[in-house]
Scaffold this active site. Structure first.
Site, PDB file in Angstrom:
ATOM      1  N   HIS A  96       0.866  -1.188   0.000  1.00 33.87           N
ATOM      2  CA  HIS A  96       0.000   0.000   0.000  1.00 33.87           C
ATOM      3  C   HIS A  96       0.898   1.232   0.000  1.00 33.87           C
ATOM      4  O   HIS A  96       1.972   1.240   0.598  1.00 33.87           O
ATOM      5  CB  HIS A  96      -0.910  -0.015   1.237  1.00 33.87           C
ATOM      6  N   GLU A 168      -3.708   2.250  -7.244  1.00 34.83           N
ATOM      7  CA  GLU A 168      -4.078   3.375  -6.394  1.00 34.83           C
ATOM      8  C   GLU A 168      -3.106   4.526  -6.620  1.00 34.83           C
ATOM      9  O   GLU A 168      -2.008   4.550  -6.032  1.00 34.83           O
ATOM     10  CB  GLU A 168      -4.019   2.970  -4.917  1.00 34.83           C
TER      11      GLU A 168
END
Ligand code: PGA
Length: 248
Positions: A96, A168
């Site tokens: 992430h 993302e």
């Protein structure tokens, strides 16, 4: 039939005691639906509570937000894959952008984590995405594909079914700015082409993440290249999250 994944990344929110009321409110608004899988990524301390609270729903999976690649040892503060699995996790996020850019995780480390997750038989949700300066200097695809290659090096032929990718863009996370559905779909196509070059089998899900909300979910999922979403802020309210899932 189209398969869609809705993944909630709770980050550093929702304590064990809050998980039960979240689940009650969410499940009252949400029934299983064919072709749809839901993931919740609670804080490590809330994994077990989430496993229990959502336990009756086979379409709901629980994952860790981060894991260490070593199965055990002197790594203060880290969570091993077996520990997360023991609490009920069947997958984990890897790479992430907050792990990469706040905690300094390298491409090489994401690769080690992915390989360790797959070796344990869990699902790895690998996140890739460019920073604003990288987008503005035309490096979006180069950055995402580099992260993809590093994260997926050494994936075995029979392990691809446990891989999910989340694109993302870093500048879109928690900022209220999101990539236009068309821009996201362009990156998704490039990711899909790279997955093919890496030898991925089947059609691997590629999710979009970054300021997904009730207003933009419909347009994002209207893009056939977008196979689901990974959502932070808008997944913290059970009723709002149920609405996003329903709208999708
Ligand atoms: P956001 O976060 O939905 O709050 O932008 C997404 C993520 O970090 O996964």
């Amino acid at each position: 039939m189209r398969q869609v994944i809705f993944a909630a990344n709770w980050k550093m929110h929702i304590a064990p005691a809050e998980v039960r009321s979240f689940a009650a409110a969410f499940l009252a608004q949400n029934a299983p639906s064919e072709g749809r899988t839901l993931w919740f990524f609670p804080s490590t301390v809330s994994i077990e509570a989430a496993t229990t609270a959502f336990g009756g729903r086979p379409d709901i999976r629980i994952g860790a937000q981060d894991v260490h690649w070593e199965p055990k040892g002197a790594f203060t503060g880290a969570t091993s894959i077996p520990l997360a699995q023991g609490a009920g996790a069947t997958g984990a996020l890897v790479g992430h952008s907050e792990r990469r850019h706040v905690f300094g995780e390298t491409d090489e480390e994401t690769g080690r984590k992915v390989r360790a997750i797959l070796a344990t038989g869990l699902t790895a949700m690998l996140c890739v995405g460019e920073k604003l300066a990288e987008r503005e200097s035309g490096q979006t695809e180069a950055v995402c594909l580099r992260q993809l290659r590093a994260g997926l090096s050494g994936v075995g032929q029979d392990q691809w079914e446990k891989i999910v990718i989340a694109y993302e863009p870093v500048w879109a996370i928690g900022t209220g700015k999101n990539a236009s559905p068309g821009d996201a779909a362009t990156v998704h196509s490039a990711i899909r082409a790279e997955l093919g070059r890496l030898g991925a089998t089947g059609r691997r899900p590629v999710l979009y993440g970054g300021s997904v909300n009730q207003a933009n979910i419909g347009q994002l999922l209207a893009e056939p290249e977008i196979n689901g979403v990974l959502v932070g802020g808008a997944s913290l309210d059970p009723v709002g999250w149920a609405r996003i899932v329903a709208a999708g």
